[in-house]
Design an enzyme around this catalytic site. Sequence first.
Site: not given
Ligand code: FPP
Length: 243
Positions: A23, A40, A134
């Site tokens: 997050d 991201h 893994l």
């Molecule tokens: C939450 O942060 C994150 C996500 C909804 C997406 C997670 C995806 C990645 C880390 C991209 C890469 C993943 C892989 C498996 C290669 P948020 O956008 O909700 O952050 P915020 O709460 O600060 O808005």
Amino acid sequence: MTTPSNSPAPTGTVPQHIAIIMDGNGRWARGKGLERLSGHERGAEAVRDCIQGCRELGVKYLTLYAFSTENWQRPKAEVMGLMGLLERFISKETSDLNAQGVRVEAIGHLTDLPESTQKALRHAIEVTAHNDRLTLVLALSYSSRVEIVDAVQEIAREVQAGKLDPAAIDPDLLSRHLSTRAYPDPDLLIRTSGEMRLSNFLLWQLSYTEFYITPTLWPDFRKGELLQAVHDFGKRQRRFGGI
Ligand code: FPP
């Protein structure tokens, strides 16, 4: 797929299964005056680092909450950007992951994903299926409540067909109907960005999991902090309701 023992890691050892709620990508980007998608993208680098760290530590399962059912409600551009990023990441990393002995698997309603993302994922799963150093489980279009409802519907159909006695329904049977049936329950849950909630992630499987919550935003999470989380976990006394 073989069903590993659900027995937890003893105190003082490396967790055999780590689950992560990644997050803070959006906040990381906003803090730098960038588009959310840059957060991201940087988050994908943290994923790479974490996989490497888990391999080095001897962690056997790493489950990443990469996209929830609720995430479909985000603006279309962000959703499509994330799907493209996932596809590129999977396509680009498959051969390295394979060389490193990483087995790629996925849970969630995968047919919700764009066809090209599904294709990249299917290819990664097939190519890496023989690995056992893994297991990397990507939770995609995943909702824990939906997963439990799916399992309950399957059990109900077995009862209706006369194949199952309702008296035989117990926690083990329900676990065997979940999409995570091939994995032990997570020993350690990491959540970045300081939020104190589960957000519909592995609600059943996290019943006795230890939590490590850090204010670090996911794009800044690196191997060093993974080591810190594992060290912290090693000091916990896990009693599983006993004394
Ligand atoms: C939450 O942060 C994150 C996500 C909804 C997406 C997670 C995806 C990645 C880390 C991209 C890469 C993943 C892989 C498996 C290669 P948020 O956008 O909700 O952050 P915020 O709460 O600060 O808005």
